[in-house]
Design a protein around this motif. Structure first.
Motif, PDB file in Angstrom:
ATOM      1  N   ALA A  50      -1.082   2.909 -10.679  1.00 49.85           N
ATOM      2  CA  ALA A  50      -0.764   2.921  -9.251  1.00 49.85           C
ATOM      3  C   ALA A  50      -2.036   2.777  -8.413  1.00 49.85           C
ATOM      4  O   ALA A  50      -2.046   2.096  -7.378  1.00 49.85           O
ATOM      5  CB  ALA A  50      -0.023   4.208  -8.899  1.00 49.85           C
ATOM      6  N   ALA A  51      -3.102   3.450  -8.859  1.00 49.65           N
ATOM      7  CA  ALA A  51      -4.384   3.323  -8.140  1.00 49.65           C
ATOM      8  C   ALA A  51      -4.900   1.896  -8.215  1.00 49.65           C
ATOM      9  O   ALA A  51      -5.437   1.356  -7.224  1.00 49.65           O
ATOM     10  CB  ALA A  51      -5.397   4.293  -8.737  1.00 49.65           C
ATOM     11  N   ARG A  52      -4.744   1.270  -9.387  1.00 47.79           N
ATOM     12  CA  ARG A  52      -5.192  -0.131  -9.507  1.00 47.79           C
ATOM     13  C   ARG A  52      -4.347  -1.044  -8.634  1.00 47.79           C
ATOM     14  O   ARG A  52      -4.860  -2.004  -8.033  1.00 47.79           O
ATOM     15  CB  ARG A  52      -5.090  -0.576 -10.969  1.00 47.79           C
ATOM     16  N   LEU A  80       0.826  -1.205   0.000  1.00 49.05           N
ATOM     17  CA  LEU A  80       0.000   0.000   0.000  1.00 49.05           C
ATOM     18  C   LEU A  80       0.864   1.259   0.000  1.00 49.05           C
ATOM     19  O   LEU A  80       0.559   2.244  -0.666  1.00 49.05           O
ATOM     20  CB  LEU A  80      -0.917   0.008   1.230  1.00 49.05           C
ATOM     21  N   GLU A  81       1.942   1.223   0.754  1.00 50.90           N
ATOM     22  CA  GLU A  81       2.821   2.395   0.821  1.00 50.90           C
ATOM     23  C   GLU A  81       3.490   2.655  -0.529  1.00 50.90           C
ATOM     24  O   GLU A  81       3.620   3.815  -0.957  1.00 50.90           O
ATOM     25  CB  GLU A  81       3.880   2.185   1.895  1.00 50.90           C
ATOM     26  N   LEU A 107      -5.267  -7.660   1.203  1.00 56.55           N
ATOM     27  CA  LEU A 107      -5.286  -7.493   2.651  1.00 56.55           C
ATOM     28  C   LEU A 107      -6.668  -7.828   3.225  1.00 56.55           C
ATOM     29  O   LEU A 107      -6.782  -8.380   4.321  1.00 56.55           O
ATOM     30  CB  LEU A 107      -4.902  -6.054   3.016  1.00 56.55           C
ATOM     31  N   ASP A 108      -7.698  -7.449   2.465  1.00 56.46           N
ATOM     32  CA  ASP A 108      -9.053  -7.794   2.924  1.00 56.46           C
ATOM     33  C   ASP A 108      -9.219  -9.312   3.006  1.00 56.46           C
ATOM     34  O   ASP A 108      -9.835  -9.828   3.961  1.00 56.46           O
ATOM     35  CB  ASP A 108     -10.071  -7.196   1.956  1.00 56.46           C
ATOM     36  N   ARG A 109      -8.677 -10.014   2.007  1.00 60.35           N
ATOM     37  CA  ARG A 109      -8.772 -11.488   2.025  1.00 60.35           C
ATOM     38  C   ARG A 109      -8.016 -12.045   3.227  1.00 60.35           C
ATOM     39  O   ARG A 109      -8.499 -12.950   3.922  1.00 60.35           O
ATOM     40  CB  ARG A 109      -8.188 -12.036   0.722  1.00 60.35           C
ATOM     41  N   ALA A 114      -5.646  -3.543  -5.705  1.00 60.14           N
ATOM     42  CA  ALA A 114      -5.296  -4.971  -5.621  1.00 60.14           C
ATOM     43  C   ALA A 114      -4.721  -5.304  -4.249  1.00 60.14           C
ATOM     44  O   ALA A 114      -5.066  -6.335  -3.651  1.00 60.14           O
ATOM     45  CB  ALA A 114      -4.291  -5.322  -6.722  1.00 60.14           C
ATOM     46  N   MET A 115      -3.848  -4.437  -3.737  1.00 61.15           N
ATOM     47  CA  MET A 115      -3.281  -4.677  -2.412  1.00 61.15           C
ATOM     48  C   MET A 115      -4.373  -4.629  -1.350  1.00 61.15           C
ATOM     49  O   MET A 115      -4.359  -5.408  -0.375  1.00 61.15           O
ATOM     50  CB  MET A 115      -2.195  -3.634  -2.112  1.00 61.15           C
ATOM     51  N   ASP A 116      -5.321  -3.715  -1.537  1.00 61.96           N
ATOM     52  CA  ASP A 116      -6.427  -3.632  -0.574  1.00 61.96           C
ATOM     53  C   ASP A 116      -7.249  -4.910  -0.586  1.00 61.96           C
ATOM     54  O   ASP A 116      -7.655  -5.422   0.478  1.00 61.96           O
ATOM     55  CB  ASP A 116      -7.299  -2.422  -0.918  1.00 61.96           C
TER      56      ASP A 116
END
Length: 492
Positions: free
Chosen positions: A469-471, A7-8, A480-482, A475-477
């Motif tokens: 970068a937004a995509r 995310l960073e 992490l949710d999973r 994807a990282m979000d």
């Protein structure tokens, strides 16, 4: 490495691409701003993980941590800047000189039906007519009128030359004041730039304002510019500027601005002196150093107006005025010598100083008041016109000591010829230096100017990178949710 590091990295990429988009927008907004230099964000990879060190964890290789924006750099070629300023000084000198000579040509107005040469020819013709009809009162009146026309032509030329020299003196003083204004502005911008960069800010727009002032200063005097960025850790910046005046061979002769110390020098008011009854420039000093030999529009004005060289007044206008004075003096003395050949007879012309040619063109006048006073006869006989013929020959008699051995007519033709050659050379040099200046300016603009097509292309590129970068962040979000919300639920 933390799971949240993805995310960073995505956040850094969004921020970096966004700064590039902002800079692109700034370029587009200033596409038509005079003196603006396009800018570019320099992307740099952020420090990899782990940092290289002797005690780093023993893992194979280093992992990238993304991108970050470095400096916002102006796209400018310092070599082209130096070349432009050098050509600008030369062009400023020749354009100023050409304009001054053009005004002189307009006064002399040769060849024409109203110039001095035509006036002399008409006066000569009237004397020829008088020699044929010495008793004709009409012929005598014409001679008197043509003589007055010749004197008035000399007076007009001398007065016009003096008026233009007064304008040139005003332009010299104004040019020096303009140069000092530019120096003050450059010095103040140096101080502001130093304060900004010392606190980590970019001063690109101030660089542009300073470069405009430096370019304007380079037209007036020839300068040498150096930069010092020791106050800033960023080696891509220009830093503060130091400016020296250079002479005609490129050697620094006086310092105008010291950017490191934050000081400046003032160009003193021109020092004028009177030489050969003419006001001329004696010196233009900076801290006691004469900068008159520095090429630029200031030198062009001075060379036209006149400058002191010992006891001589040199320059385009002093030389022409001196030649006109010599001619007027030769006309008056030679004509009077032939006219007043009998004791007690009145002179035809008079000048303020009969023993010196200085000021003769401005003061020559016809001393006679009536045509009957003209001495046309050589022996006093009524029908004798030999003296009128001798008066006519004055204009073509050679070996005139006052005119370096030339006749009045030949001397004037040489003056006009020399002026034509000098003016033609100045016009040619103005055209040549102007062409070179335009070429260098085009090269400089090809590097520094804003291209809307290029900026639109960059905008699309940065926009796609921002979207990617937004995509990546999305994807990282989701990952992490999973991990957080959907793992570890088996068996519940």
């Amino acid at each position: 490495m933390s799971t949240f590091h993805g995310l960073e990295m995505a956040r850094q990429a969004l921020s970096t691409q966004q700064s590039a988009l902002y800079t692109t927008g700034h370029n587009i907004a200033n596409a038509n701003t005079e003196g603006y230099t396009r800018q570019r964000v320099n992307f740099e990879t952020s420090s990899p993980f782990p940092s290289a060190s002797r005690n780093r964890p023993q893992i194979p290789g280093q992992m990238g941590t993304g991108v970050e924006s470095g400096s916002v750099q102006r796209i400018r070629n310092q070599f082209l800047d130096n070349q432009f300023r050098s050509e600008n000084s030369t062009s400023g000198y020749w354009s100023t000189k050409s304009e001054a000579l053009s005004r002189m040509e307009n006064i002399l107005n040769e060849p024409s039906d109203t110039g001095l040469s035509t006036t002399i020819d008409k006066f000569w013709q009237s004397l020829q007519d008088l020699a044929v009809n010495p008793e004709n009162s009409g012929a005598r009146s014409v001679v008197l009128q043509r003589g007055q026309a010749l004197a008035e032509t000399f007076n007009y030329m001398s007065e016009s030359m003096t008026n233009i020299r007064t304008d040139l003196q005003t332009q010299i003083d104004t040019t020096v004041n303009d140069a000092n204004t530019f120096v003050d502005g450059i010095n103040e911008l140096n101080k502001q730039i130093k304060n900004l960069e010392a606190n980590g800010y970019d001063a690109n727009d101030m660089y542009d304002r300073r470069d405009i002032l430096i370019d304007q200063l380079s037209e007036i005097v020839s300068i040498e510019v150096s930069y010092d960025n020791s106050h800033s850790p960023n080696k891509r910046v220009d830093g503060v500027a130091t400016i020296n005046v250079v002479n005609d061979v490129g050697t620094a002769i006086s310092e105008l601005v010291n950017g490191v110390e934050g000081t400046k020098q003032t160009i003193d008011d021109p020092v004028y002196d009177t030489v050969e009854s003419l006001s001329v420039v004696e010196a233009v000093n900076v801290n006691g150093v004469d900068i008159m030999n520095s090429s630029g529009s200031l030198k062009g004005f001075i060379d036209a107006y006149g400058y002191a060289d010992g006891e001589n007044a040199l320059g385009d206008y002093p030389e022409t005025i001196r030649n006109l004075d010599k001619m007027a003096y030769a006309v008056a003395t030679d004509f009077n010598e032939k006219h007043a050949n009998n004791e007690g007879e009145v002179s035809f012309f008079e000048v303020d100083n009969p023993n010196n040619s200085i000021g003769a063109a401005g003061s020559i006048s016809v001393a006679l008041t009536e045509g009957s006073q003209i001495i046309a006869s050589s022996n006093g006989d009524a029908g004798n016109g030999e003296n009128a013929l001798a008066l006519a020959k004055v204009f073509y008699n050679s070996n005139n000591d006052d005119l370096d051995g030339a006749s009045i007519k030949d001397f004037y033709e040489s003056v006009i010829g020399d002026l034509g050659v000098t003016a033609e050379h100045a016009n040619r040099m103005t055209e040549n230096t102007g062409t070179l200046l335009a070429q260098v300016e085009n090269q400089r603009l090809s590097v520094s100017a804003v291209s809307l097509d290029e900026e639109m292309s960059n905008m699309i590129k940065f926009q796609h990178a921002y979207s990617a970068a937004a995509r990546s962040m999305t994807a990282m979000d989701e990952m992490l949710d999973r991990v957080i919300n959907n793992m570890g639920l088996v068996g519940r």
